[in-house]
Design an enzyme around this catalytic site. Structure first.
Site, PDB file in Angstrom:
ATOM      1  N   THR A 101      -3.319  -1.027  -4.124  1.00  0.00           N
ATOM      2  CA  THR A 101      -4.138  -0.737  -2.952  1.00  0.00           C
ATOM      3  C   THR A 101      -3.443  -1.300  -1.729  1.00  0.00           C
ATOM      4  OG1 THR A 101      -6.185  -0.792  -4.236  1.00  0.00           O
ATOM      5  CG2 THR A 101      -6.388  -1.068  -1.854  1.00  0.00           C
ATOM      6  N   LYS A 175      -9.115   5.215  -1.288  1.00  0.00           N
ATOM      7  CA  LYS A 175      -9.356   3.910  -1.907  1.00  0.00           C
ATOM      8  C   LYS A 175     -10.085   2.974  -0.948  1.00  0.00           C
ATOM      9  CE  LYS A 175      -9.342   0.704  -5.013  1.00  0.00           C
ATOM     10  NZ  LYS A 175      -8.154   0.158  -5.694  1.00  0.00           N
ATOM     11  N   LYS A 243      -8.602  -8.762   0.766  1.00  0.00           N
ATOM     12  CA  LYS A 243      -7.493  -7.997   1.353  1.00  0.00           C
ATOM     13  C   LYS A 243      -7.888  -6.537   1.555  1.00  0.00           C
ATOM     14  CE  LYS A 243      -4.684  -6.138  -1.277  1.00  0.00           C
ATOM     15  NZ  LYS A 243      -4.518  -4.799  -1.925  1.00  0.00           N
TER      16      LYS A 243
END
Length: 293
Positions: A101, A175, A243
């Site tokens: 990701t 995502k 994150k």
């Protein structure tokens, strides 16, 4: 580009090991490496069929056309891509499928950099965690050209269902949307279970009731169960979710979109990650239990 024979894999953390195990079970030869001897040793013990190498360049030198990456950040993906290209045999091109990701902009830059050298990339972040990888039921969100995705499709089919979301970078946008929903749902589930407990009702029974209605979700089913058990030693690190939340914030800012649910959930995720980045993100319930009056 035609993919035959071995597949490369860089990144043998919890997710990478699950991917390796699934591919090995499907009969796909895998040549793999990771940053540390400890993770390489753990992967070799868990998946004896793996051919382990010491560096990404050594993986590339072994000859696979397709290399998967499963890494914590876009910067690491970029460095590994450079190492792979540097290790390629003369005349060989690379198809890099990044399961990590990262920010959509980082993914687009990777595509451009590899494309300029005659290589190809697919941003293919996944949802479903190690459990989904081992079962071959991941949701794979792909940003790529049609030709690149066609070449990688037989390998990715072993891991789950691929949705071609659009051109390079589109997989990472998908995502980010996924992580917005996951973060919001995690915190909402934690709040619901804490509210039940504080109101004198068994939260396990409340969860069972919710699973039969519109509130049902995989987060409530899997992570809600772990919240109730206090099982926080799992596989979705709070630091990585924090994150991902930062990526969603940046993407929403670029789109001039207000995200009040993410704003609230993100503060909870950030607090958890600041004190315990390696704990499973279902431990957001510990933050909620501290702050609910």
């Amino acid at each position: 580009m035609t993919v035959r024979g071995s597949v490369g894999l860089v990144g043998l953390g919890v997710m990478g090991r699950a991917v390796a195990a699934r591919l090995a079970e499907a009969g796909v030869p895998v040549i793999a490496t990771s940053r540390t001897p400890a993770t390489r040793d753990a992967a070799a013990a868990a998946v004896p069929q793996l051919a382990i190498r010491g560096t990404p360049a050594q993986v590339a030198a072994a000859g696979p056309v397709l290399v998967l990456t499963s890494l914590p950040s876009g910067a690491e993906v970029a460095q590994v891509a450079a190492d792979l290209v540097g290790g390629l045999p003369p005349g060989r091109s690379l198809l890099l499928v990044d399961l990590s990701t990262t920010a959509p902009g980082e993914a687009a830059e990777l595509h451009a950099r590899l494309g300029a050298g005659g290589h190809a990339a697919i941003d293919a972040p996944v949802s479903g965690g190690p459990t989904g990888a081992r079962a071959g039921t991941l949701s794979i969100m792909a940003g790529a050209t049609v030709d690149a995705l066609r070449a990688a499709a037989p390998v990715l089919a072993h891991l789950g269902t691929v949705v071609h979301c659009g051109p390079p970078g589109a997989g990472q946008v998908a995502k980010a949307c996924n992580q917005l929903v996951v973060a919001g749902t995690l915190v909402a589930v934690a709040e619901a279970l804490a509210l039940a407990r504080r109101s004198g009702v068994d939260p396990a029974l409340v969860r069972s009731a919710l699973l039969g209605g519109y509130a049902a979700s995989r987060v409530l089913e899997l992570q809600g169960g772990r919240m109730l058990r206090g099982d926080f030693a799992g596989q979705g690190k709070a630091g990585l979710l924090a994150k991902d939340v930062r990526i969603v914030r940046e993407l929403a800012g670029d789109a001039a979109l207000a995200t009040p649910v993410l704003d609230a959930a993100g503060r909870v995720v950030d607090r958890l990650a600041a004190r315990a980045p390696d704990i499973d993100h279902c431990a957001v319930i510990t933050v909620i239990e501290e702050t609910v009056p």
